[in-house]
Design an enzyme around this catalytic site. Structure first.
Site, short mmCIF file in Angstrom:
data_model
loop_
_atom_site.label_atom_id
_atom_site.label_comp_id
_atom_site.label_asym_id
_atom_site.label_seq_id
_atom_site.Cartn_x
_atom_site.Cartn_y
_atom_site.Cartn_z
N HIS A 189 30.54 13.02 4.23
CA HIS A 189 31.32 13.50 3.09
C HIS A 189 31.08 12.56 1.92
O HIS A 189 31.10 11.33 2.08
CB HIS A 189 32.81 13.53 3.45
CG HIS A 189 33.12 14.42 4.62
ND1 HIS A 189 34.28 14.31 5.35
CD2 HIS A 189 32.41 15.42 5.19
CE1 HIS A 189 34.28 15.21 6.32
NE2 HIS A 189 33.15 15.89 6.24
N GLU A 217 35.44 15.72 -3.40
CA GLU A 217 34.75 15.46 -2.13
C GLU A 217 33.93 16.68 -1.75
O GLU A 217 34.46 17.78 -1.62
CB GLU A 217 35.77 15.17 -1.03
CG GLU A 217 35.13 14.97 0.35
CD GLU A 217 36.17 14.90 1.47
OE1 GLU A 217 36.29 13.83 2.08
OE2 GLU A 217 36.86 15.92 1.72
N ASP A 230 0.84 -1.20 0.00
CA ASP A 230 0.00 0.00 0.00
C ASP A 230 0.88 1.25 0.00
O ASP A 230 1.43 1.64 1.03
CB ASP A 230 -0.91 -0.02 1.23
CG ASP A 230 -1.73 1.25 1.39
OD1 ASP A 230 -1.76 2.06 0.44
OD2 ASP A 230 -2.35 1.42 2.46
N ARG A 252 40.47 21.67 4.11
CA ARG A 252 39.28 21.03 4.66
C ARG A 252 38.23 22.02 5.17
O ARG A 252 37.15 21.60 5.58
CB ARG A 252 39.68 20.06 5.80
CG ARG A 252 40.41 18.83 5.30
CD ARG A 252 40.84 17.93 6.45
NE ARG A 252 41.64 16.81 5.97
CZ ARG A 252 41.15 15.61 5.64
NH1 ARG A 252 39.85 15.39 5.74
NH2 ARG A 252 41.93 14.65 5.21
N GLU A 298 35.82 9.01 16.15
CA GLU A 298 35.86 10.35 15.57
C GLU A 298 36.19 11.40 16.63
O GLU A 298 36.51 11.07 17.77
CB GLU A 298 34.53 10.66 14.86
CG GLU A 298 34.57 10.51 13.35
CD GLU A 298 35.53 11.47 12.68
OE1 GLU A 298 35.87 12.51 13.30
OE2 GLU A 298 35.94 11.19 11.54
N GLU A 350 31.13 8.78 3.39
CA GLU A 350 31.72 8.55 4.71
C GLU A 350 30.70 9.00 5.75
O GLU A 350 30.51 10.19 5.96
CB GLU A 350 33.02 9.33 4.86
CG GLU A 350 34.05 9.03 3.78
CD GLU A 350 35.19 10.03 3.77
OE1 GLU A 350 35.30 10.85 4.72
OE2 GLU A 350 35.97 10.04 2.80
N ARG A 397 31.68 18.27 1.24
CA ARG A 397 31.76 18.01 2.67
C ARG A 397 30.53 18.47 3.47
O ARG A 397 30.46 18.24 4.67
CB ARG A 397 33.01 18.69 3.22
CG ARG A 397 34.29 18.11 2.64
CD ARG A 397 35.53 18.91 3.04
NE ARG A 397 35.74 18.97 4.48
CZ ARG A 397 36.27 17.99 5.21
NH1 ARG A 397 36.64 16.86 4.62
NH2 ARG A 397 36.43 18.13 6.51
N GLU A 402 33.17 6.27 13.11
CA GLU A 402 33.07 6.20 11.65
C GLU A 402 33.63 4.87 11.18
O GLU A 402 34.68 4.42 11.66
CB GLU A 402 33.86 7.35 11.00
CG GLU A 402 33.73 7.39 9.48
CD GLU A 402 34.43 8.61 8.88
OE1 GLU A 402 34.95 8.48 7.75
OE2 GLU A 402 34.47 9.67 9.53
N GLU A 449 29.30 9.33 9.56
CA GLU A 449 29.64 9.33 10.98
C GLU A 449 28.39 9.11 11.82
O GLU A 449 27.28 9.43 11.40
CB GLU A 449 30.29 10.67 11.35
CG GLU A 449 31.60 10.93 10.61
CD GLU A 449 32.09 12.35 10.71
OE1 GLU A 449 33.30 12.57 10.52
OE2 GLU A 449 31.26 13.25 10.96
#
Length: 452
Positions: free
Chosen positions: A251, A341, A59, A324, A195, A138, A343, A202, A140
Protein backbone atom coordinates in the site's frame (compact mmCIF):
# COMPACT_ATOMS: atom_id res chain seq x y z
CA UNK A 1 12.31 27.33 12.46
CA UNK A 2 13.56 25.43 9.37
CA UNK A 3 16.61 23.23 9.94
CA UNK A 4 19.43 23.91 7.49
CA UNK A 5 20.36 20.88 5.37
CA UNK A 6 23.94 19.70 5.91
CA UNK A 7 26.42 20.75 3.25
CA UNK A 8 28.19 18.27 0.99
CA UNK A 9 31.45 19.00 2.78
CA UNK A 10 29.96 18.35 6.22
CA UNK A 11 28.36 15.11 5.02
CA UNK A 12 31.67 13.85 3.64
CA UNK A 13 33.43 14.77 6.88
CA UNK A 14 30.82 12.89 8.92
CA UNK A 15 31.21 9.87 6.62
CA UNK A 16 35.00 9.95 7.09
CA UNK A 17 34.58 10.05 10.86
CA UNK A 18 32.18 7.10 10.79
CA UNK A 19 34.51 5.10 8.53
CA UNK A 20 37.34 5.65 11.01
CA UNK A 21 35.24 5.03 14.12
CA UNK A 22 33.58 1.86 12.78
CA UNK A 23 36.69 0.56 11.00
CA UNK A 24 34.88 0.44 7.66
CA UNK A 25 37.05 -1.30 5.08
CA UNK A 26 34.65 -1.89 2.19
CA UNK A 27 32.07 0.37 0.52
CA UNK A 28 29.21 -1.12 -1.52
CA UNK A 29 28.12 1.24 -4.29
CA UNK A 30 24.48 0.25 -4.81
CA UNK A 31 21.90 0.99 -7.51
CA UNK A 32 18.86 -0.76 -9.00
CA UNK A 33 18.10 -2.14 -12.45
CA UNK A 34 14.84 -1.65 -14.34
CA UNK A 35 13.08 -4.34 -12.26
CA UNK A 36 14.26 -2.79 -9.01
CA UNK A 37 16.82 -5.52 -8.31
CA UNK A 38 19.59 -4.17 -6.09
CA UNK A 39 23.08 -4.28 -7.61
CA UNK A 40 26.42 -3.18 -6.23
CA UNK A 41 30.09 -2.92 -6.90
CA UNK A 42 32.42 -3.04 -3.91
CA UNK A 43 35.41 -0.75 -3.45
CA UNK A 44 37.78 -0.12 -0.55
CA UNK A 45 37.29 2.72 1.92
CA UNK A 46 40.54 4.22 0.68
CA UNK A 47 38.69 5.02 -2.55
CA UNK A 48 36.14 7.25 -0.80
CA UNK A 49 37.28 10.41 -2.61
CA UNK A 50 36.96 8.70 -5.98
CA UNK A 51 33.53 7.37 -5.01
CA UNK A 52 31.98 10.63 -3.78
CA UNK A 53 33.20 12.39 -6.92
CA UNK A 54 31.30 9.93 -9.14
CA UNK A 55 34.36 8.16 -10.55
CA UNK A 56 33.17 4.57 -9.97
CA UNK A 57 32.57 3.08 -13.42
CA UNK A 58 30.64 -0.08 -14.37
CA UNK A 59 29.41 -1.98 -17.43
CA UNK A 60 25.82 -0.89 -18.12
CA UNK A 61 25.33 -3.47 -20.88
CA UNK A 62 25.23 -6.24 -18.25
CA UNK A 63 22.37 -4.60 -16.31
CA UNK A 64 18.72 -5.32 -17.19
CA UNK A 65 17.22 -2.43 -19.14
CA UNK A 66 20.35 -0.30 -19.26
CA UNK A 67 22.74 0.24 -22.22
CA UNK A 68 23.82 -1.68 -25.37
CA UNK A 69 27.31 -3.19 -25.42
CA UNK A 70 28.68 -0.44 -27.69
CA UNK A 71 27.67 2.27 -25.17
CA UNK A 72 28.34 0.36 -21.96
CA UNK A 73 30.35 2.72 -19.72
CA UNK A 74 28.29 4.27 -16.92
CA UNK A 75 29.23 5.92 -13.62
CA UNK A 76 27.81 5.79 -10.10
CA UNK A 77 27.02 9.01 -8.26
CA UNK A 78 26.40 8.26 -4.57
CA UNK A 79 23.71 10.03 -2.55
CA UNK A 80 25.74 10.95 0.52
CA UNK A 81 22.63 10.91 2.75
CA UNK A 82 22.24 7.15 2.11
CA UNK A 83 25.58 6.19 3.65
CA UNK A 84 25.05 3.46 6.25
CA UNK A 85 27.19 0.92 8.06
CA UNK A 86 25.82 -2.62 7.57
CA UNK A 87 25.06 -4.06 11.03
CA UNK A 88 25.57 -7.70 10.03
CA UNK A 89 29.15 -6.99 8.90
CA UNK A 90 30.31 -5.42 12.15
CA UNK A 91 32.94 -7.28 14.15
CA UNK A 92 35.96 -6.30 16.19
CA UNK A 93 38.03 -3.90 14.06
CA UNK A 94 36.03 -4.41 10.86
CA UNK A 95 32.81 -3.40 9.11
CA UNK A 96 31.32 -2.57 5.72
CA UNK A 97 29.08 0.27 4.54
CA UNK A 98 26.99 1.22 1.54
CA UNK A 99 25.84 4.16 -0.60
CA UNK A 100 22.76 4.22 -2.81
CA UNK A 101 23.70 5.77 -6.13
CA UNK A 102 22.21 7.43 -9.17
CA UNK A 103 23.63 6.49 -12.57
CA UNK A 104 25.43 8.98 -14.82
CA UNK A 105 26.58 8.98 -18.42
CA UNK A 106 30.31 9.53 -19.17
CA UNK A 107 29.60 13.23 -19.85
CA UNK A 108 28.12 13.65 -16.35
CA UNK A 109 24.48 13.84 -17.41
CA UNK A 110 21.82 11.66 -15.80
CA UNK A 111 21.41 8.24 -17.43
CA UNK A 112 17.77 8.16 -18.58
CA UNK A 113 17.32 4.45 -17.87
CA UNK A 114 18.15 4.73 -14.17
CA UNK A 115 14.96 4.27 -12.09
CA UNK A 116 16.28 6.66 -9.43
CA UNK A 117 16.74 9.37 -12.05
CA UNK A 118 13.23 8.70 -13.38
CA UNK A 119 11.72 9.32 -9.94
CA UNK A 120 13.82 12.47 -9.55
CA UNK A 121 12.25 13.84 -12.75
CA UNK A 122 8.76 13.35 -11.28
CA UNK A 123 9.86 15.00 -8.03
CA UNK A 124 11.08 17.98 -10.08
CA UNK A 125 7.80 18.10 -11.98
CA UNK A 126 5.95 18.39 -8.66
CA UNK A 127 8.41 21.00 -7.36
CA UNK A 128 7.90 23.10 -10.48
CA UNK A 129 4.20 23.18 -9.52
CA UNK A 130 5.07 24.18 -5.94
CA UNK A 131 4.69 20.74 -4.34
CA UNK A 132 6.88 18.25 -2.55
CA UNK A 133 5.79 14.60 -2.55
CA UNK A 134 5.59 12.59 0.68
CA UNK A 135 5.35 8.79 0.48
CA UNK A 136 4.79 6.10 3.09
CA UNK A 137 4.86 2.55 1.67
CA UNK A 138 3.76 -0.57 3.58
CA UNK A 139 5.53 -3.72 2.34
CA UNK A 140 4.38 -7.19 3.38
CA UNK A 141 6.50 -10.33 3.11
CA UNK A 142 6.40 -14.08 3.80
CA UNK A 143 8.98 -16.16 5.64
CA UNK A 144 9.50 -19.72 4.41
CA UNK A 145 11.72 -22.52 5.69
CA UNK A 146 14.67 -23.55 3.54
CA UNK A 147 15.86 -27.06 2.70
CA UNK A 148 19.24 -28.65 3.33
CA UNK A 149 20.65 -26.79 0.31
CA UNK A 150 19.37 -23.42 1.52
CA UNK A 151 16.68 -23.30 -1.18
CA UNK A 152 13.21 -22.00 -0.22
CA UNK A 153 10.43 -24.47 0.50
CA UNK A 154 6.69 -23.82 0.76
CA UNK A 155 6.70 -24.45 4.52
CA UNK A 156 6.04 -21.44 6.73
CA UNK A 157 7.75 -21.20 10.11
CA UNK A 158 4.61 -20.29 12.08
CA UNK A 159 0.85 -20.83 12.38
CA UNK A 160 0.05 -17.27 13.38
CA UNK A 161 -2.72 -15.01 12.16
CA UNK A 162 -3.29 -11.26 12.08
CA UNK A 163 -1.57 -9.51 15.02
CA UNK A 164 -0.95 -12.83 16.83
CA UNK A 165 2.05 -12.94 19.20
CA UNK A 166 4.42 -15.79 20.04
CA UNK A 167 4.34 -18.74 20.51
CA UNK A 168 2.12 -18.97 17.41
CA UNK A 169 4.16 -16.26 15.72
CA UNK A 170 7.59 -17.87 15.56
CA UNK A 171 8.63 -15.16 13.12
CA UNK A 172 8.57 -12.57 15.90
CA UNK A 173 12.26 -13.18 16.66
CA UNK A 174 13.11 -12.63 12.98
CA UNK A 175 11.14 -9.39 12.87
CA UNK A 176 12.96 -8.23 16.00
CA UNK A 177 16.34 -8.84 14.34
CA UNK A 178 15.15 -7.02 11.19
CA UNK A 179 13.92 -4.13 13.36
CA UNK A 180 17.31 -3.84 15.08
CA UNK A 181 19.19 -3.87 11.76
CA UNK A 182 16.93 -1.23 10.23
CA UNK A 183 17.19 0.99 13.31
CA UNK A 184 20.99 0.81 13.17
CA UNK A 185 20.80 1.92 9.53
CA UNK A 186 18.80 5.01 10.41
CA UNK A 187 15.20 3.87 9.94
CA UNK A 188 12.39 5.08 12.19
CA UNK A 189 10.16 2.03 12.70
CA UNK A 190 6.50 2.68 13.49
CA UNK A 191 5.00 -0.83 13.74
CA UNK A 192 5.85 -4.51 13.40
CA UNK A 193 3.33 -7.36 13.35
CA UNK A 194 2.18 -10.68 11.96
CA UNK A 195 -0.10 -10.30 8.94
CA UNK A 196 -3.26 -12.22 7.98
CA UNK A 197 -1.74 -15.27 6.25
CA UNK A 198 0.43 -17.87 7.97
CA UNK A 199 4.08 -16.90 7.64
CA UNK A 200 3.21 -13.35 6.56
CA UNK A 201 4.69 -10.25 8.20
CA UNK A 202 4.88 -6.48 7.98
CA UNK A 203 7.25 -3.87 9.42
CA UNK A 204 6.29 -0.24 8.81
CA UNK A 205 8.79 2.61 8.64
CA UNK A 206 8.15 6.35 8.76
CA UNK A 207 7.16 8.21 5.63
CA UNK A 208 9.63 10.45 3.83
CA UNK A 209 10.00 12.40 0.61
CA UNK A 210 9.42 10.31 -2.54
CA UNK A 211 13.10 9.60 -3.25
CA UNK A 212 13.90 8.88 0.39
CA UNK A 213 10.98 6.45 0.63
CA UNK A 214 12.02 4.62 -2.54
CA UNK A 215 15.56 4.34 -1.15
CA UNK A 216 14.10 3.07 2.14
CA UNK A 217 11.83 0.50 0.45
CA UNK A 218 14.76 -0.81 -1.60
CA UNK A 219 16.96 -1.04 1.50
CA UNK A 220 14.15 -2.62 3.54
CA UNK A 221 13.68 -5.47 1.05
CA UNK A 222 17.42 -6.16 1.06
CA UNK A 223 17.69 -6.11 4.87
CA UNK A 224 14.63 -8.35 5.33
CA UNK A 225 16.05 -10.98 2.97
CA UNK A 226 19.55 -10.75 4.45
CA UNK A 227 18.45 -11.09 8.09
CA UNK A 228 15.96 -13.89 7.29
CA UNK A 229 18.77 -15.90 5.70
CA UNK A 230 20.72 -15.66 8.96
CA UNK A 231 17.85 -17.59 10.59
CA UNK A 232 17.85 -20.23 7.86
CA UNK A 233 14.69 -18.74 6.34
CA UNK A 234 13.77 -17.29 2.97
CA UNK A 235 11.91 -13.97 2.85
CA UNK A 236 9.86 -13.32 -0.26
CA UNK A 237 8.01 -10.26 -1.52
CA UNK A 238 6.32 -12.37 -4.22
CA UNK A 239 2.74 -11.05 -4.51
CA UNK A 240 0.90 -14.39 -4.16
CA UNK A 241 3.16 -17.22 -2.97
CA UNK A 242 0.31 -19.29 -1.46
CA UNK A 243 -2.92 -20.11 -3.27
CA UNK A 244 -6.01 -19.66 -1.12
CA UNK A 245 -4.30 -17.13 1.19
CA UNK A 246 -3.81 -13.38 1.31
CA UNK A 247 -0.99 -12.06 -0.85
CA UNK A 248 1.71 -9.47 -0.26
CA UNK A 249 0.71 -5.87 -0.85
CA UNK A 250 2.60 -2.60 -0.91
CA UNK A 251 0.00 0.00 0.00
CA UNK A 252 1.36 3.40 -0.96
CA UNK A 253 0.36 6.45 1.09
CA UNK A 254 1.04 9.71 -0.74
CA UNK A 255 0.44 13.39 -0.15
CA UNK A 256 1.45 16.71 -1.68
CA UNK A 257 2.86 19.49 0.50
CA UNK A 258 2.75 23.13 -0.53
CA UNK A 259 6.41 24.18 -0.51
CA UNK A 260 5.70 27.89 -0.07
CA UNK A 261 2.98 27.59 2.57
CA UNK A 262 4.62 24.60 4.27
CA UNK A 263 1.30 22.83 4.69
CA UNK A 264 -0.44 19.67 3.51
CA UNK A 265 -2.19 20.45 0.22
CA UNK A 266 -4.70 17.62 0.69
CA UNK A 267 -6.33 19.01 3.86
CA UNK A 268 -9.38 21.28 4.01
CA UNK A 269 -11.18 21.40 7.35
CA UNK A 270 -14.32 22.89 5.75
CA UNK A 271 -14.94 19.94 3.42
CA UNK A 272 -17.22 17.07 4.53
CA UNK A 273 -14.31 14.65 4.13
CA UNK A 274 -11.76 17.29 5.23
CA UNK A 275 -10.18 17.04 1.78
CA UNK A 276 -9.08 19.85 -0.52
CA UNK A 277 -9.81 20.26 -4.22
CA UNK A 278 -6.18 19.29 -4.82
CA UNK A 279 -6.79 15.97 -3.03
CA UNK A 280 -9.94 15.24 -5.04
CA UNK A 281 -8.14 16.02 -8.31
CA UNK A 282 -5.22 13.81 -7.24
CA UNK A 283 -7.60 10.91 -6.48
CA UNK A 284 -9.27 11.43 -9.86
CA UNK A 285 -5.88 11.31 -11.58
CA UNK A 286 -5.11 7.97 -9.93
CA UNK A 287 -8.45 6.44 -10.91
CA UNK A 288 -8.22 7.82 -14.44
CA UNK A 289 -4.71 6.46 -15.06
CA UNK A 290 -4.49 3.29 -12.96
CA UNK A 291 -5.21 0.85 -15.79
CA UNK A 292 -2.35 2.45 -17.70
CA UNK A 293 0.23 2.23 -14.88
CA UNK A 294 -0.65 -1.02 -13.11
CA UNK A 295 1.99 -2.84 -15.21
CA UNK A 296 4.54 -0.89 -13.13
CA UNK A 297 2.91 -1.20 -9.69
CA UNK A 298 2.00 -4.88 -10.26
CA UNK A 299 4.75 -6.08 -12.58
CA UNK A 300 4.63 -9.90 -12.46
CA UNK A 301 2.49 -12.67 -13.91
CA UNK A 302 1.91 -13.62 -10.27
CA UNK A 303 0.75 -10.09 -9.36
CA UNK A 304 -2.64 -10.66 -10.98
CA UNK A 305 -3.32 -13.76 -8.88
CA UNK A 306 -3.36 -11.43 -5.86
CA UNK A 307 -5.73 -8.90 -7.47
CA UNK A 308 -8.85 -11.07 -7.13
CA UNK A 309 -11.90 -10.72 -4.84
CA UNK A 310 -11.86 -12.39 -1.44
CA UNK A 311 -8.37 -11.67 -0.14
CA UNK A 312 -8.52 -7.95 0.77
CA UNK A 313 -6.59 -6.94 -2.37
CA UNK A 314 -8.47 -4.30 -4.40
CA UNK A 315 -9.41 -5.20 -7.94
CA UNK A 316 -12.17 -2.62 -8.47
CA UNK A 317 -11.50 0.97 -9.54
CA UNK A 318 -13.20 3.13 -6.92
CA UNK A 319 -12.33 5.36 -3.98
CA UNK A 320 -13.65 5.83 -0.48
CA UNK A 321 -12.89 7.84 2.65
CA UNK A 322 -12.74 4.58 4.65
CA UNK A 323 -13.68 1.49 2.61
CA UNK A 324 -10.78 -0.97 2.34
CA UNK A 325 -12.36 -2.81 -0.58
CA UNK A 326 -11.83 0.28 -2.74
CA UNK A 327 -8.67 0.79 -4.79
CA UNK A 328 -8.04 4.21 -3.21
CA UNK A 329 -8.97 5.11 0.34
CA UNK A 330 -8.31 8.02 2.67
CA UNK A 331 -6.90 6.95 6.07
CA UNK A 332 -8.65 8.59 9.03
CA UNK A 333 -5.80 10.94 10.00
CA UNK A 334 -6.37 14.56 9.01
CA UNK A 335 -4.41 17.81 9.27
CA UNK A 336 -0.72 17.45 8.38
CA UNK A 337 -1.20 13.66 8.11
CA UNK A 338 -3.91 13.77 5.41
CA UNK A 339 -2.97 11.37 2.65
CA UNK A 340 -4.26 9.20 -0.17
CA UNK A 341 -3.64 5.45 0.00
CA UNK A 342 -3.55 3.39 -3.19
CA UNK A 343 -3.90 -0.29 -2.34
CA UNK A 344 -3.21 -2.24 -5.54
CA UNK A 345 0.64 -2.05 -5.70
CA UNK A 346 2.64 -5.05 -4.56
CA UNK A 347 6.20 -5.22 -3.21
CA UNK A 348 7.64 -6.91 -6.30
CA UNK A 349 7.38 -3.48 -7.96
CA UNK A 350 10.42 -1.29 -8.47
CA UNK A 351 9.74 1.39 -5.78
CA UNK A 352 11.31 4.19 -7.83
CA UNK A 353 9.14 3.51 -10.87
CA UNK A 354 6.03 2.75 -8.80
CA UNK A 355 6.19 6.00 -6.83
CA UNK A 356 6.97 7.91 -10.04
CA UNK A 357 3.91 6.67 -11.97
CA UNK A 358 1.57 7.04 -8.97
CA UNK A 359 2.71 10.61 -8.35
CA UNK A 360 2.66 11.38 -12.08
CA UNK A 361 -0.94 10.12 -12.37
CA UNK A 362 -2.03 12.16 -9.36
CA UNK A 363 -0.32 15.27 -10.70
CA UNK A 364 -2.11 14.78 -14.01
CA UNK A 365 -5.37 14.97 -12.08
CA UNK A 366 -4.27 18.15 -10.30
CA UNK A 367 -2.93 19.89 -13.41
CA UNK A 368 -5.97 19.03 -15.54
CA UNK A 369 -8.44 19.50 -12.68
CA UNK A 370 -10.02 16.11 -13.37
CA UNK A 371 -13.36 15.74 -11.61
CA UNK A 372 -13.39 13.13 -8.87
CA UNK A 373 -16.15 10.50 -9.14
CA UNK A 374 -18.57 9.77 -6.32
CA UNK A 375 -17.02 7.68 -3.55
CA UNK A 376 -18.09 4.06 -3.04
CA UNK A 377 -18.46 3.45 0.69
CA UNK A 378 -20.23 0.08 0.55
CA UNK A 379 -18.25 -3.19 0.56
CA UNK A 380 -17.59 -3.82 -3.14
CA UNK A 381 -16.53 -7.43 -2.47
CA UNK A 382 -20.07 -8.24 -1.23
CA UNK A 383 -21.81 -6.64 -4.23
CA UNK A 384 -23.35 -8.73 -6.99
CA UNK A 385 -22.01 -8.45 -10.54
CA UNK A 386 -25.19 -6.62 -11.49
CA UNK A 387 -24.71 -4.02 -8.74
CA UNK A 388 -21.08 -3.48 -9.70
CA UNK A 389 -22.14 -2.98 -13.31
CA UNK A 390 -24.98 -0.66 -12.27
CA UNK A 391 -22.55 1.52 -10.32
CA UNK A 392 -20.18 1.54 -13.34
CA UNK A 393 -17.30 0.22 -11.22
CA UNK A 394 -14.54 -0.98 -13.51
CA UNK A 395 -12.00 -3.75 -12.96
CA UNK A 396 -8.23 -3.55 -12.98
CA UNK A 397 -6.50 -5.55 -15.73
CA UNK A 398 -6.64 -9.26 -14.90
CA UNK A 399 -3.32 -10.39 -16.37
CA UNK A 400 0.15 -9.07 -17.05
CA UNK A 401 -0.61 -9.22 -20.77
CA UNK A 402 -3.65 -6.95 -20.36
CA UNK A 403 -1.66 -4.60 -18.14
CA UNK A 404 1.23 -4.32 -20.62
CA UNK A 405 -1.18 -3.65 -23.47
CA UNK A 406 -2.73 -0.78 -21.52
CA UNK A 407 0.69 0.50 -20.47
CA UNK A 408 1.92 0.55 -24.06
CA UNK A 409 -1.12 2.39 -25.46
CA UNK A 410 -1.60 4.78 -22.53
CA UNK A 411 0.16 8.10 -22.08
CA UNK A 412 1.34 7.93 -18.47
CA UNK A 413 4.10 5.33 -18.97
CA UNK A 414 6.14 7.02 -21.66
CA UNK A 415 5.51 10.45 -20.10
CA UNK A 416 6.91 9.29 -16.74
CA UNK A 417 9.62 6.81 -17.69
CA UNK A 418 10.93 8.43 -20.87
CA UNK A 419 11.42 6.64 -24.19
CA UNK A 420 14.38 4.45 -23.23
CA UNK A 421 13.03 2.91 -20.01
CA UNK A 422 9.47 2.73 -21.40
CA UNK A 423 10.51 0.66 -24.40
CA UNK A 424 12.94 -1.52 -22.44
CA UNK A 425 10.26 -2.23 -19.82
CA UNK A 426 7.68 -3.29 -22.40
CA UNK A 427 10.18 -5.61 -24.10
CA UNK A 428 11.16 -7.12 -20.74
CA UNK A 429 7.57 -7.75 -19.65
CA UNK A 430 6.38 -9.06 -23.00
CA UNK A 431 9.22 -11.59 -22.86
CA UNK A 432 8.17 -12.58 -19.32
CA UNK A 433 4.54 -13.05 -20.42
CA UNK A 434 5.54 -15.08 -23.49
CA UNK A 435 7.71 -17.33 -21.33
CA UNK A 436 4.75 -17.95 -19.01
CA UNK A 437 2.29 -18.35 -21.88
CA UNK A 438 4.35 -20.99 -23.67
CA UNK A 439 5.31 -22.99 -20.57
CA UNK A 440 3.37 -26.11 -19.56
CA UNK A 441 2.34 -25.78 -15.92
CA UNK A 442 1.66 -28.53 -13.34
CA UNK A 443 -2.03 -27.52 -13.21
CA UNK A 444 -2.40 -28.26 -16.92
CA UNK A 445 -0.77 -31.67 -16.58
CA UNK A 446 -2.93 -32.56 -13.54
CA UNK A 447 -6.12 -31.36 -15.25
CA UNK A 448 -5.64 -32.66 -18.78
CA UNK A 449 -3.07 -35.46 -19.07
CA UNK A 450 -5.27 -38.31 -17.88
CA UNK A 451 -8.52 -36.83 -19.19
CA UNK A 452 -7.69 -36.33 -22.85
Amino acid sequence: MTTQAPTRESLIETIRETIEKKNVELLHMQFVDLEGMLKHVTITAEQLDQAVNGKTMFDGSSITGFTPINQSDLYLSPDLTTFAVLPWTEEEGYSEARFLCSVKNPDGSDFEGDPRNILKKTVKRAADKGYSISVGPELEFFLFDTDEHGEPTMRTQDAGGYFEPSPKDDGEKVRLAIYKALRMMGFTIEASHHEVAVGQHEINFKYSDALGSADAATTYKWVVKTVAKQFGLHATFMPKPLGGANGNGMHVNMSLFDIEKQENSFYNEDDKNALSKTAYHFIAGLLDNVKDFVAITNPLVNSYKRLVPGYEAPCYIAWSASNRSALVRIPATRGPGTRVEIRCPDPSANPYLAFAVIASAGLDGVENEIECPVSVDADIFSMSSAEIKERAIENLPTSLEDAINRFETGAIGRKTLGDHAFEEYIELKRSEWDDFRTSVHPWEVASYQSKF
